[in-house]
Design a protein around this motif. Sequence first.
Motif, PDB file in Angstrom:
ATOM      1  N   THR A   1     -37.226  38.711  41.563  1.00  0.00           N
ATOM      2  CA  THR A   1     -38.692  38.806  41.647  1.00  0.00           C
ATOM      3  C   THR A   1     -39.243  37.771  42.623  1.00  0.00           C
ATOM      4  O   THR A   1     -40.352  37.922  43.129  1.00  0.00           O
ATOM      5  CB  THR A   1     -39.343  38.602  40.278  1.00  0.00           C
ATOM      6  OG1 THR A   1     -39.123  37.257  39.829  1.00  0.00           O
ATOM      7  CG2 THR A   1     -38.767  39.570  39.249  1.00  0.00           C
ATOM      8  N   LYS A   2     -38.455  36.724  42.865  1.00  0.00           N
ATOM      9  CA  LYS A   2     -38.876  35.666  43.786  1.00  0.00           C
ATOM     10  C   LYS A   2     -38.060  35.657  45.076  1.00  0.00           C
ATOM     11  O   LYS A   2     -38.231  34.778  45.925  1.00  0.00           O
ATOM     12  CB  LYS A   2     -38.754  34.301  43.103  1.00  0.00           C
ATOM     13  CG  LYS A   2     -39.670  34.128  41.901  1.00  0.00           C
ATOM     14  CD  LYS A   2     -39.516  32.738  41.299  1.00  0.00           C
ATOM     15  CE  LYS A   2     -40.455  32.558  40.115  1.00  0.00           C
ATOM     16  NZ  LYS A   2     -40.306  31.217  39.498  1.00  0.00           N
TER      17      LYS A   2
ATOM     18  N   SER B   1     -27.087  31.695  40.436  1.00  0.00           N
ATOM     19  CA  SER B   1     -28.026  32.621  39.804  1.00  0.00           C
ATOM     20  C   SER B   1     -29.004  33.112  40.859  1.00  0.00           C
ATOM     21  O   SER B   1     -29.036  32.594  41.978  1.00  0.00           O
ATOM     22  CB  SER B   1     -28.772  31.944  38.650  1.00  0.00           C
ATOM     23  OG  SER B   1     -29.542  30.852  39.114  1.00  0.00           O
ATOM     24  N   ARG B   2     -29.794  34.097  40.482  1.00  0.00           N
ATOM     25  CA  ARG B   2     -30.773  34.638  41.412  1.00  0.00           C
ATOM     26  C   ARG B   2     -31.982  35.131  40.630  1.00  0.00           C
ATOM     27  O   ARG B   2     -31.872  35.520  39.460  1.00  0.00           O
ATOM     28  CB  ARG B   2     -30.165  35.770  42.236  1.00  0.00           C
ATOM     29  CG  ARG B   2     -29.768  37.000  41.432  1.00  0.00           C
ATOM     30  CD  ARG B   2     -28.923  37.954  42.279  1.00  0.00           C
ATOM     31  NE  ARG B   2     -29.650  38.469  43.422  1.00  0.00           N
ATOM     32  CZ  ARG B   2     -29.071  39.034  44.474  1.00  0.00           C
ATOM     33  NH1 ARG B   2     -27.745  39.137  44.541  1.00  0.00           N
ATOM     34  NH2 ARG B   2     -29.807  39.506  45.474  1.00  0.00           N
ATOM     35  N   ASP B   3     -33.109  35.109  41.312  1.00  0.00           N
ATOM     36  CA  ASP B   3     -34.343  35.668  40.768  1.00  0.00           C
ATOM     37  C   ASP B   3     -34.838  36.693  41.774  1.00  0.00           C
ATOM     38  O   ASP B   3     -35.412  36.339  42.815  1.00  0.00           O
ATOM     39  CB  ASP B   3     -35.373  34.557  40.556  1.00  0.00           C
ATOM     40  CG  ASP B   3     -36.628  35.064  39.864  1.00  0.00           C
ATOM     41  OD1 ASP B   3     -36.899  36.281  39.908  1.00  0.00           O
ATOM     42  OD2 ASP B   3     -37.347  34.241  39.281  1.00  0.00           O
TER      43      ASP B   3
END
Length: 125
Positions: free
Chosen positions: A74-75, A70-72
């Motif tokens: 925004t971070k 997964s990835r974020d």
Amino acid sequence: VQLQASGGGLVQAGGSLRLSCAASGGTFSRYLMGWFRQSPGKEREFVAAISWSGGTTYYADSVKGRFTISRDNTKNTLYLQMNRLKPEDTAIYYCGSDSTWYNGNYYSTDEYDYWGQGTLVTVSS
């Protein structure tokens, strides 16, 4: 682009770990991102990859159903949740980014132009 992988460690078979890969210096949200691993005496092998939006994921057959990428955006961080770990999962895990034109070879190290330093995962039996 700089990538910093973390979260490795020693865990018993059947346990879980979560790896992180923090990115800086580029436009993370535009990049295909991947996790690869390498055991002593072996070539670096594909584990999982995720599209720039997170909408498409790919897995090696050996980890399908146990690992989740997964990835974020925004971070600027990539993750790998590893469950039901096996001794054969023991390796140094590397995150990679594809900041150039995507050629469709998400499973190949040649697709990625930047790599993190790796984080060691050891699974004891």
